[in-house]
Design a protein around this motif. Structure first.
Motif, PDB file in Angstrom:
ATOM      1  N   ASP A 119     -48.847  50.349 131.261  1.00  0.00           N
ATOM      2  CA  ASP A 119     -48.938  50.181 129.802  1.00  0.00           C
ATOM      3  C   ASP A 119     -50.022  49.170 129.435  1.00  0.00           C
ATOM      4  OD1 ASP A 119     -46.891  52.015 129.446  1.00  0.00           O
ATOM      5  OD2 ASP A 119     -45.341  50.484 129.090  1.00  0.00           O
ATOM      6  N   ALA A 120     -50.101  48.085 130.190  1.00  0.00           N
ATOM      7  CA  ALA A 120     -51.113  47.051 129.913  1.00  0.00           C
ATOM      8  C   ALA A 120     -52.523  47.604 130.089  1.00  0.00           C
ATOM      9  CB  ALA A 120     -50.904  45.847 130.825  1.00  0.00           C
ATOM     10  N   PHE A 121     -52.688  48.516 131.060  1.00  0.00           N
ATOM     11  CA  PHE A 121     -54.009  49.087 131.332  1.00  0.00           C
ATOM     12  C   PHE A 121     -54.254  50.393 130.589  1.00  0.00           C
ATOM     13  CE2 PHE A 121     -53.103  47.029 135.644  1.00  0.00           C
ATOM     14  CZ  PHE A 121     -53.691  45.840 135.280  1.00  0.00           C
ATOM     15  N   ASP A 122     -53.250  50.862 129.858  1.00  0.00           N
ATOM     16  CA  ASP A 122     -53.333  52.126 129.117  1.00  0.00           C
ATOM     17  C   ASP A 122     -53.642  53.298 130.056  1.00  0.00           C
ATOM     18  OD1 ASP A 122     -53.064  53.612 126.779  1.00  0.00           O
ATOM     19  OD2 ASP A 122     -55.202  53.496 126.306  1.00  0.00           O
ATOM     20  N   ILE A 123     -52.915  53.337 131.159  1.00  0.00           N
ATOM     21  CA  ILE A 123     -53.015  54.431 132.121  1.00  0.00           C
ATOM     22  C   ILE A 123     -51.594  54.865 132.491  1.00  0.00           C
ATOM     23  CG2 ILE A 123     -55.239  53.683 133.078  1.00  0.00           C
ATOM     24  CD1 ILE A 123     -53.687  52.475 135.456  1.00  0.00           C
ATOM     25  N   SER A 124     -51.477  55.916 133.294  1.00  0.00           N
ATOM     26  CA  SER A 124     -50.164  56.362 133.744  1.00  0.00           C
ATOM     27  C   SER A 124     -49.795  55.669 135.058  1.00  0.00           C
ATOM     28  CB  SER A 124     -50.165  57.878 133.949  1.00  0.00           C
ATOM     29  OG  SER A 124     -50.971  58.216 135.062  1.00  0.00           O
ATOM     30  N   ILE A 125     -48.508  55.680 135.373  1.00  0.00           N
ATOM     31  CA  ILE A 125     -48.061  55.130 136.660  1.00  0.00           C
ATOM     32  C   ILE A 125     -48.735  55.902 137.794  1.00  0.00           C
ATOM     33  CG2 ILE A 125     -46.102  54.886 138.224  1.00  0.00           C
ATOM     34  CD1 ILE A 125     -44.320  54.330 135.893  1.00  0.00           C
ATOM     35  N   ASN A 126     -48.855  57.198 137.622  1.00  0.00           N
ATOM     36  CA  ASN A 126     -49.479  58.040 138.643  1.00  0.00           C
ATOM     37  C   ASN A 126     -50.910  57.595 138.921  1.00  0.00           C
ATOM     38  OD1 ASN A 126     -49.450  60.226 140.476  1.00  0.00           O
ATOM     39  ND2 ASN A 126     -50.549  61.491 138.983  1.00  0.00           N
ATOM     40  N   GLU A 127     -51.669  57.302 137.871  1.00  0.00           N
ATOM     41  CA  GLU A 127     -53.049  56.824 138.054  1.00  0.00           C
ATOM     42  C   GLU A 127     -53.067  55.487 138.787  1.00  0.00           C
ATOM     43  OE1 GLU A 127     -55.868  57.792 134.457  1.00  0.00           O
ATOM     44  OE2 GLU A 127     -53.821  57.470 133.708  1.00  0.00           O
ATOM     45  N   LEU A 128     -52.104  54.641 138.493  1.00  0.00           N
ATOM     46  CA  LEU A 128     -52.027  53.334 139.142  1.00  0.00           C
ATOM     47  C   LEU A 128     -51.643  53.484 140.612  1.00  0.00           C
ATOM     48  CD1 LEU A 128     -52.227  50.268 138.706  1.00  0.00           C
ATOM     49  CD2 LEU A 128     -49.864  50.286 137.966  1.00  0.00           C
ATOM     50  N   LYS A 129     -50.639  54.292 140.887  1.00  0.00           N
ATOM     51  CA  LYS A 129     -50.166  54.486 142.264  1.00  0.00           C
ATOM     52  C   LYS A 129     -51.188  55.215 143.142  1.00  0.00           C
ATOM     53  CE  LYS A 129     -45.134  54.859 141.946  1.00  0.00           C
ATOM     54  NZ  LYS A 129     -44.032  55.850 142.056  1.00  0.00           N
ATOM     55  N   ASN A 130     -51.864  56.182 142.563  1.00  0.00           N
ATOM     56  CA  ASN A 130     -52.767  57.033 143.327  1.00  0.00           C
ATOM     57  C   ASN A 130     -54.221  56.732 143.049  1.00  0.00           C
ATOM     58  OD1 ASN A 130     -50.572  58.569 144.476  1.00  0.00           O
ATOM     59  ND2 ASN A 130     -50.326  59.477 142.451  1.00  0.00           N
ATOM     60  N   PHE A 131     -54.515  55.476 142.836  1.00  0.00           N
ATOM     61  CA  PHE A 131     -55.887  55.073 142.534  1.00  0.00           C
ATOM     62  C   PHE A 131     -56.810  55.420 143.690  1.00  0.00           C
ATOM     63  CE2 PHE A 131     -59.174  51.713 142.912  1.00  0.00           C
ATOM     64  CZ  PHE A 131     -59.910  52.066 141.808  1.00  0.00           C
ATOM     65  N   LYS A 132     -57.857  56.120 143.356  1.00  0.00           N
ATOM     66  CA  LYS A 132     -58.886  56.480 144.353  1.00  0.00           C
ATOM     67  C   LYS A 132     -60.142  55.699 144.035  1.00  0.00           C
ATOM     68  CE  LYS A 132     -56.447  59.790 146.307  1.00  0.00           C
ATOM     69  NZ  LYS A 132     -55.167  59.209 146.596  1.00  0.00           N
ATOM     70  N   THR A 133     -60.729  55.081 145.021  1.00  0.00           N
ATOM     71  CA  THR A 133     -61.909  54.251 144.814  1.00  0.00           C
ATOM     72  C   THR A 133     -63.204  55.039 144.859  1.00  0.00           C
ATOM     73  OG1 THR A 133     -61.941  53.693 147.152  1.00  0.00           O
ATOM     74  CG2 THR A 133     -60.822  52.153 145.682  1.00  0.00           C
ATOM     75  N   ASN A 134     -63.140  56.325 145.104  1.00  0.00           N
ATOM     76  CA  ASN A 134     -64.367  57.139 145.202  1.00  0.00           C
ATOM     77  C   ASN A 134     -64.999  57.343 143.860  1.00  0.00           C
ATOM     78  OD1 ASN A 134     -63.548  57.270 147.810  1.00  0.00           O
ATOM     79  ND2 ASN A 134     -62.862  59.376 147.691  1.00  0.00           N
TER      80      ASN A 134
END
Length: 134
Positions: A119-134
């Motif tokens: 919520d603080a980053f205005d993203i979904s939990i899925n985006e946070l958990k599955n962050f890809k650095t590519n």
């Protein structure tokens, strides 16, 4: 500064054909507003600031790639926050947030805590958990 002395240098706003509203004094010495296309010292300072932020984001991304930091740290940088601001947004002590920067702690976070960060980053939990650095 006097209204007729308001800088009209080529700035960041001139690229998109916009002007900034600034305060100036009129011929009677009263405060009024004027439009400015930019001011070179301000443009340089803003450019330097953006470069520094970009560098910090790149370092954070590399640290996540090297498993030195969690995605929380990266998204904090991308969101232009610091530890104090993020801590207040998620309603947790700074030491707790700092602890969550560690990948091993991040992996054990509950969805409830992850939702606060998302919520603080205005993203979904899925985006946070599955962050890809590519």
């Amino acid at each position: 500064m006097k209204k007729e002395e308001v800088p009209q240098d080529k700035g960041n706003l001139s690229n998109i054909n916009m002007k900034e509203l600034v305060y100036a004094t009129d011929e009677k010495g009263n405060y009024t507003t004027a439009l400015s296309t930019g001011w070179e010292p301000k443009t340089i300072a803003l450019s330097n600031s953006i470069d520094e932020i970009s560098e910090r984001i790149a370092v954070a991304k590399e640290q996540v790639e090297n498993n030195e930091r969690s995605p929380i740290y990266y998204f904090m940088e991308v969101s232009r926050m610091d530890l104090s601001i993020l801590s207040s947004y998620v309603g947790m002590w700074q030491w707790r947030v700092k602890r969550d920067f560690k990948p091993e702690n991040f992996k054990g976070l509950s969805d409830k805590v992850l939702q606060k960060y998302a919520d603080a980053f205005d993203i979904s939990i899925n985006e946070l958990k599955n962050f890809k650095t590519n």
